[in-house]
Design a protein around this motif. Structure first.
Motif, mmCIF file in Angstrom:
data_model
loop_
_atom_site.group_PDB
_atom_site.id
_atom_site.type_symbol
_atom_site.label_atom_id
_atom_site.label_comp_id
_atom_site.label_asym_id
_atom_site.label_seq_id
_atom_site.Cartn_x
_atom_site.Cartn_y
_atom_site.Cartn_z
ATOM 1 N N ALA A 196 1.963 9.620 -5.658
ATOM 2 C CA ALA A 196 2.556 10.929 -5.403
ATOM 3 C C ALA A 196 3.474 11.353 -6.543
ATOM 4 C CB ALA A 196 3.328 10.903 -4.090
ATOM 5 N N GLU A 223 1.116 4.406 -2.764
ATOM 6 C CA GLU A 223 1.045 5.826 -2.401
ATOM 7 C C GLU A 223 2.230 6.595 -2.970
ATOM 8 O OE1 GLU A 223 0.754 5.729 1.817
ATOM 9 O OE2 GLU A 223 -1.347 5.062 1.827
ATOM 10 N N ARG A 224 3.428 5.979 -2.979
ATOM 11 C CA ARG A 224 4.591 6.652 -3.557
ATOM 12 C C ARG A 224 4.437 6.835 -5.059
ATOM 13 N NH1 ARG A 224 7.490 3.070 -0.453
ATOM 14 N NH2 ARG A 224 8.398 2.036 -2.283
ATOM 15 N N THR A 239 -4.105 8.859 -8.459
ATOM 16 C CA THR A 239 -4.695 8.292 -7.251
ATOM 17 C C THR A 239 -4.034 6.958 -6.913
ATOM 18 O OG1 THR A 239 -6.378 7.037 -8.468
ATOM 19 C CG2 THR A 239 -6.907 9.335 -7.867
ATOM 20 N N VAL A 240 -4.265 6.506 -5.684
ATOM 21 C CA VAL A 240 -3.749 5.210 -5.265
ATOM 22 C C VAL A 240 -4.380 4.101 -6.094
ATOM 23 C CG1 VAL A 240 -3.698 3.549 -3.362
ATOM 24 C CG2 VAL A 240 -3.170 5.957 -2.940
ATOM 25 N N GLU A 252 0.830 -1.201 0.000
ATOM 26 C CA GLU A 252 0.000 0.000 0.000
ATOM 27 C C GLU A 252 0.868 1.257 0.000
ATOM 28 O OE1 GLU A 252 -3.693 1.873 -0.235
ATOM 29 O OE2 GLU A 252 -3.134 -0.220 -0.449
#
Length: 262
Positions: free
Chosen positions: A201, A197-198, A206-207, A193
């Motif tokens: 970013a 997220e990285r 989006t994730v 997860e």
């Protein structure tokens, strides 16, 4: 319904599991405890609930941390019957090879290769002396399916771990110590997860888009889902068990069919 472990399966066995504070490592610790083993593991910070395992506060990405864990295995367990190296992960940025600094490369090797090398060097001589033991290194299918945008250094470190494991098996197998590799595909853990997220970013997306991008880069998972940590822990336990006494120098892939070739 999942089969309940035999509480006497690993009774009397002394087992060290790295990376035992979360994800696959935590599931592996729980699996061996359920089988009656004495389990030692490590984390940078000790958990509030040790769940029956013995713990050492140590940073295994450093020589000092692995030395402390190896000494604890000798002092607190009196040696080992099974060594399971689960610790791994990636903190490198996305963006391909040009985004990776010298520090990024060193961090990936210090997380995914060197702890196994150092612990083996410290603990395998005693296994060889007793004429028995089992070593399981957790690698990754990334060694064969690297994601060039996000896991180049991680994949290279895991490939090195797999190759090192094969060489080790040739050396210590004739002396009674079995060495095998487990190579998972996508396991749904806290670490996976964090990777999503990285990527999100870095790309500004989006994730969920990051998850879909990883699935597409992997070519999909024919089984339709990532593995659970418990699935991998069960495979590790099998390879450590007497049922696997003739299995040595092998790599077991657990990826839901992600690798598309034989």
């Amino acid at each position: 319904m999942a089969r309940q472990p035999d509480p006497a399966e690993f009774q009397g066995r002394r087992i060290l599991v790295t990376g035992g504070s979360k994800g696959t490592g935590r599931a592996t610790v729980r699996r061996f405890l359920a089988g009656g083993a004495s389990v030692l593991t490590a984390a940078r910070r000790l958990p509030e609930d040790p769940e029956g395992a013995l713990w050492v506060a140590a940073d295994l990405t450093t020589p000092e941390g692995t030395r402390a864990l190896a000494e604890a295995a000798t002092e607190r367990l009196g040696g080992l019957d099974v060594l399971v190296h689960v610790l791994g992960g990636s903190s490198a940025p996305g963006g391909g090879f040009a985004a990776l600094t010298e520090e990024d490369w060193r961090a990936e090797l210090d997380m995914n290769l060197m702890p196994a090398v150092r612990l083996d060097r410290a603990l395998l001589p005693a296994m060889v002396a007793q004429g028995s033991g089992a070593v399981i290194h957790v690698s990754s299918i990334q060694s064969r399916l690297p994601l060039h945008d996000s896991t180049t250094a991680y994949a290279a470190a895991k490939a090195a771990l797999t190759t090192y494991s094969k060489a080790l098996s040739k050396e210590v197998g004739p002396k009674g110590v079995r060495v095998n590799v487990v190579s998972p595909g996508w396991i749904y853990t806290e670490a996976s997860e964090a990777l999503m997220e990285r990527i999100a970013a870095k790309t500004g997306g989006t994730v969920e888009a990051a998850r879909e991008g990883v699935l597409q880069a992997l070519g999909g998972i024919p089984l339709g889902r990532p593995a659970a940590p418990e699935n991998v822990a069960d495979l590790i336990a099998f390879l450590a068990s007497d049922q696997a006494s003739a299995i040595h120098g092998a790599e077991y892939v657990i990826d839901g069919g992600t690798i598309p070739t034989v």
